[in-house]
Structure formats: C-alpha cells, structure tokens
Design a protein around this motif. Structure first.
Motif, PDB file in Angstrom:
ATOM      1  N   UNK A  33       0.357   2.738  16.123  1.00 56.70           N
ATOM      2  CA  UNK A  33       0.888   1.431  16.091  1.00 56.70           C
ATOM      3  C   UNK A  33       2.041   1.334  17.022  1.00 56.70           C
ATOM      4  N   UNK A  34       1.730   0.810  18.130  1.00 63.16           N
ATOM      5  CA  UNK A  34       2.746   0.533  19.107  1.00 63.16           C
ATOM      6  C   UNK A  34       2.553  -0.932  19.461  1.00 63.16           C
ATOM      7  N   UNK A  35       3.518  -1.794  19.459  1.00 65.32           N
ATOM      8  CA  UNK A  35       4.942  -1.447  19.425  1.00 65.32           C
ATOM      9  C   UNK A  35       5.547  -1.475  18.041  1.00 65.32           C
ATOM     10  N   UNK A  36       4.724  -1.688  17.005  1.00 62.70           N
ATOM     11  CA  UNK A  36       5.316  -1.865  15.684  1.00 62.70           C
ATOM     12  C   UNK A  36       6.010  -0.601  15.217  1.00 62.70           C
ATOM     13  N   UNK A  37       7.175  -0.777  14.608  1.00 61.06           N
ATOM     14  CA  UNK A  37       7.874   0.344  13.970  1.00 61.06           C
ATOM     15  C   UNK A  37       8.093  -0.039  12.525  1.00 61.06           C
ATOM     16  N   UNK A  38       7.758   0.842  11.573  1.00 62.76           N
ATOM     17  CA  UNK A  38       7.880   0.497  10.169  1.00 62.76           C
ATOM     18  C   UNK A  38       9.326   0.296   9.755  1.00 62.76           C
ATOM     19  N   UNK A  39       9.503  -0.533   8.727  1.00 63.44           N
ATOM     20  CA  UNK A  39      10.834  -0.660   8.146  1.00 63.44           C
ATOM     21  C   UNK A  39      11.290   0.702   7.666  1.00 63.44           C
ATOM     22  N   UNK A  40      12.576   1.026   7.728  1.00 65.66           N
ATOM     23  CA  UNK A  40      13.020   2.328   7.228  1.00 65.66           C
ATOM     24  C   UNK A  40      13.188   2.282   5.720  1.00 65.66           C
ATOM     25  N   UNK A  41      12.121   2.533   4.933  1.00 65.70           N
ATOM     26  CA  UNK A  41      12.243   2.503   3.489  1.00 65.70           C
ATOM     27  C   UNK A  41      12.974   3.721   2.983  1.00 65.70           C
ATOM     28  N   UNK A  42      13.289   3.690   1.724  1.00 66.22           N
ATOM     29  CA  UNK A  42      13.957   4.826   1.100  1.00 66.22           C
ATOM     30  C   UNK A  42      13.042   5.326  -0.005  1.00 66.22           C
ATOM     31  N   UNK A  43      12.583   6.578   0.034  1.00 65.77           N
ATOM     32  CA  UNK A  43      12.865   7.600   1.033  1.00 65.77           C
ATOM     33  C   UNK A  43      11.979   7.508   2.254  1.00 65.77           C
ATOM     34  N   UNK A  44      11.051   6.569   2.313  1.00 62.25           N
ATOM     35  CA  UNK A  44      10.239   6.407   3.504  1.00 62.25           C
ATOM     36  C   UNK A  44       8.771   6.442   3.166  1.00 62.25           C
ATOM     37  N   UNK A  45       7.926   5.803   3.995  1.00 63.18           N
ATOM     38  CA  UNK A  45       6.512   5.855   3.725  1.00 63.18           C
ATOM     39  C   UNK A  45       6.027   7.293   3.691  1.00 63.18           C
ATOM     40  N   UNK A  46       5.173   7.589   2.753  1.00 64.16           N
ATOM     41  CA  UNK A  46       4.673   8.941   2.535  1.00 64.16           C
ATOM     42  C   UNK A  46       5.842   9.826   2.103  1.00 64.16           C
ATOM     43  N   UNK A  47       6.427   9.522   0.969  1.00 60.24           N
ATOM     44  CA  UNK A  47       7.652  10.178   0.534  1.00 60.24           C
ATOM     45  C   UNK A  47       7.395  11.557  -0.042  1.00 60.24           C
ATOM     46  N   UNK A  48       8.441  12.388  -0.198  1.00 56.54           N
ATOM     47  CA  UNK A  48       8.264  13.739  -0.704  1.00 56.54           C
ATOM     48  C   UNK A  48       7.969  13.788  -2.193  1.00 56.54           C
ATOM     49  N   UNK A  64       3.513  -4.816  -1.366  1.00 62.26           N
ATOM     50  CA  UNK A  64       4.144  -5.444  -0.205  1.00 62.26           C
ATOM     51  C   UNK A  64       3.983  -4.583   1.045  1.00 62.26           C
ATOM     52  N   UNK A  65       4.117  -3.277   0.888  1.00 64.16           N
ATOM     53  CA  UNK A  65       3.927  -2.363   2.006  1.00 64.16           C
ATOM     54  C   UNK A  65       2.482  -2.422   2.502  1.00 64.16           C
ATOM     55  N   UNK A  66       1.529  -2.408   1.565  1.00 64.85           N
ATOM     56  CA  UNK A  66       0.121  -2.468   1.945  1.00 64.85           C
ATOM     57  C   UNK A  66      -0.203  -3.788   2.635  1.00 64.85           C
ATOM     58  N   UNK A  67       0.365  -4.874   2.147  1.00 61.99           N
ATOM     59  CA  UNK A  67       0.129  -6.181   2.764  1.00 61.99           C
ATOM     60  C   UNK A  67       0.677  -6.210   4.181  1.00 61.99           C
ATOM     61  N   UNK A  68       1.862  -5.641   4.363  1.00 65.07           N
ATOM     62  CA  UNK A  68       2.457  -5.581   5.695  1.00 65.07           C
ATOM     63  C   UNK A  68       1.569  -4.787   6.650  1.00 65.07           C
ATOM     64  N   UNK A  69       1.071  -3.642   6.193  1.00 66.46           N
ATOM     65  CA  UNK A  69       0.185  -2.843   7.030  1.00 66.46           C
ATOM     66  C   UNK A  69      -1.093  -3.605   7.359  1.00 66.46           C
ATOM     67  N   UNK A  70      -1.661  -4.279   6.367  1.00 69.03           N
ATOM     68  CA  UNK A  70      -2.883  -5.057   6.587  1.00 69.03           C
ATOM     69  C   UNK A  70      -2.655  -6.150   7.625  1.00 69.03           C
ATOM     70  N   UNK A  71      -1.534  -6.829   7.511  1.00 69.66           N
ATOM     71  CA  UNK A  71      -1.240  -7.921   8.442  1.00 69.66           C
ATOM     72  C   UNK A  71      -1.084  -7.409   9.875  1.00 69.66           C
ATOM     73  N   UNK A  72      -0.630  -6.168  10.018  1.00 64.61           N
ATOM     74  CA  UNK A  72      -0.395  -5.608  11.350  1.00 64.61           C
ATOM     75  C   UNK A  72      -1.655  -4.984  11.930  1.00 64.61           C
ATOM     76  N   UNK A  73      -2.379  -4.222  11.125  1.00 59.63           N
ATOM     77  CA  UNK A  73      -3.494  -3.456  11.661  1.00 59.63           C
ATOM     78  C   UNK A  73      -4.835  -3.671  11.001  1.00 59.63           C
ATOM     79  N   UNK A  74      -4.929  -4.613  10.075  1.00 58.42           N
ATOM     80  CA  UNK A  74      -6.195  -4.855   9.402  1.00 58.42           C
ATOM     81  C   UNK A  74      -6.388  -3.940   8.206  1.00 58.42           C
ATOM     82  N   UNK A  75      -7.552  -4.001   7.561  1.00 58.56           N
ATOM     83  CA  UNK A  75      -7.769  -3.264   6.314  1.00 58.56           C
ATOM     84  C   UNK A  75      -7.744  -1.748   6.458  1.00 58.56           C
ATOM     85  N   UNK A  76      -7.939  -1.231   7.675  1.00 59.60           N
ATOM     86  CA  UNK A  76      -7.952   0.224   7.813  1.00 59.60           C
ATOM     87  C   UNK A  76      -6.561   0.822   7.642  1.00 59.60           C
ATOM     88  N   UNK A  77      -5.498   0.080   7.947  1.00 58.71           N
ATOM     89  CA  UNK A  77      -4.162   0.655   7.867  1.00 58.71           C
ATOM     90  C   UNK A  77      -3.774   1.028   6.429  1.00 58.71           C
TER      91      UNK A  77
END
Length: 217
Positions: A1-16, A87-100
C-alpha cells in the motif's frame, strides 16, 4: 500500500498481544501432521469490536485504555481468540478492497497456527515475519482454489509493505528484534509475504527461527 500509511495505533496493527496459526483450508476435525508433531486445528473464536471499546477477551483483562486496541487486530493466546477492530477493517476495505482485511485475519490465523503447532518464532520480529509469510501461503492456497485472483494476491505484498515497522519515525532502527511488538521493515514484511506465496510453509518457519528477525536466505 503505497502511498497509504496506516494510522499509528497503540500498540499497532498486528500487536504483540496475539499469536495465531494457520491452515484455514484444512477441515477442523483433521489432525495436522505436516509439522514436526501432529496437532489439531480447531475453529477459532472471533470477536469484533469498535475503536473506543475494550474487546471482551482475556488479553484485555486489566486494561483500562481503549486506545490500546484501536485500529488493531490481534490473536490472544490466553483464550484462543482473534479480535479485530471493525473500524480498522473498514478503513482497510475502503483503501484496498475486501482482500486487505482478509490478509489481516490471515496474519492473525498464522499466529494461531504457530501457537497450536508449537512453532512460535524465537523473537518478536521473527514471529511477525513468520506470520506474514504464512499469510502469503494462505493466499497461494486461495489463489490455487480460484477464490482469490492474482491481482488481489499481489496486493497482499503491498499491504504488508505499508504496515512495515517504520512508524514514520524510524522506530525500527531503535528497536531490537526481541522488543515487544517488533515487526519487520516494509521490505521485510513484503518479502516475507512473497516467500510464503512463492515457496512453502517450511520457508516460513525458518524465518521464525532467525534470532535477528532476518528475512534473507
């Protein structure tokens, strides 16, 4: 995903906080014998929540700040649950479609598969690279089954590139491979996904054995 950059969530997408495994194409009642020891794949439990909420999972016990889970998806080993922000999933869908959003779930299922099979990465960054790679392997299975077209498969590499551990402030350079939440760089994440798509699961588990979180072979 360029140029999109994800919001900096806490602790971040795919967290520990999570770890997951994979093999969604395998029937739930079939023992998995392709790894070092047979293990049973069971149907995972999914929890959807909204940003601003604390998901009802064991890994959230004692957490009072909903921001810790905003814009995120995670696998919780404490109760074998995959939780994700709608909300995160919706944002990804809006940017890259259902595969994201699908690739995010694949990544979490990969953490689950590693946990169930006893092959969790040796350090945080290696485990994350391993999960990205296993997500690529799942994408290849879906493509071979005509459930995913080739363009969507390649978009997975772009997604993981966009979620690389730079945080726009060079956090990767200040983290060690063992730091909580350490992920690969954009290049490493995209390369790990591609290795899973083009190679095999054994390649992914070798990534998980790297003490430095390297993706090079």
């Amino acid at each position: 995903m360029i140029p999109w950059a994800p919001r900096p969530p806490v602790p971040g997408p795919f967290s520990p906080r999570r770890r997951s495994r994979y093999q969604p194409a395998t029937p739930a009642d079939t023992p998995i014998t392709t790894l070092s020891q047979p293990w049973q794949w069971t149907v995972p439990r999914y929890i959807a929540y909204r940003d601003g909420e604390i998901p009802p999972i064991a890994c959230a016990e004692g957490e009072s700040d909903p921001a810790a889970f905003a814009g995120n998806a995670l696998y919780c080993t404490a109760d074998d649950t995959i939780a994700y922000s709608v909300d995160f999933m919706t944002e990804l869908h809006d940017i890259g479609g259902p595969s994201y959003p699908m690739y995010v779930i694949m990544h979490e299922l990969a953490h689950r598969a590693s946990t169930l099979s006893g092959r969790v990465g040796v350090v945080s960054r290696a485990e994350e690279n391993q999960a990205d790679c296993l997500a690529g392997s799942q994408a290849r299975l879906a493509t071979d089954a005509d459930r995913l077209d080739l363009g969507d498969a390649f978009s997975g590499a772009l997604l993981f590139f966009s979620l690389g551990d730079t945080r726009d402030r060079g956090w990767f350079d200040r983290e060690t491979a063992t730091s909580d939440g350490a992920h690969g760089t954009p290049r490493q994440r995209a390369q790990a996904f591609a290795f899973g798509y083009l190679r095999d699961n054994d390649t992914c588990f070798r990534l998980g054995e790297s003490p430095t979180g390297s993706v090079a072979f």
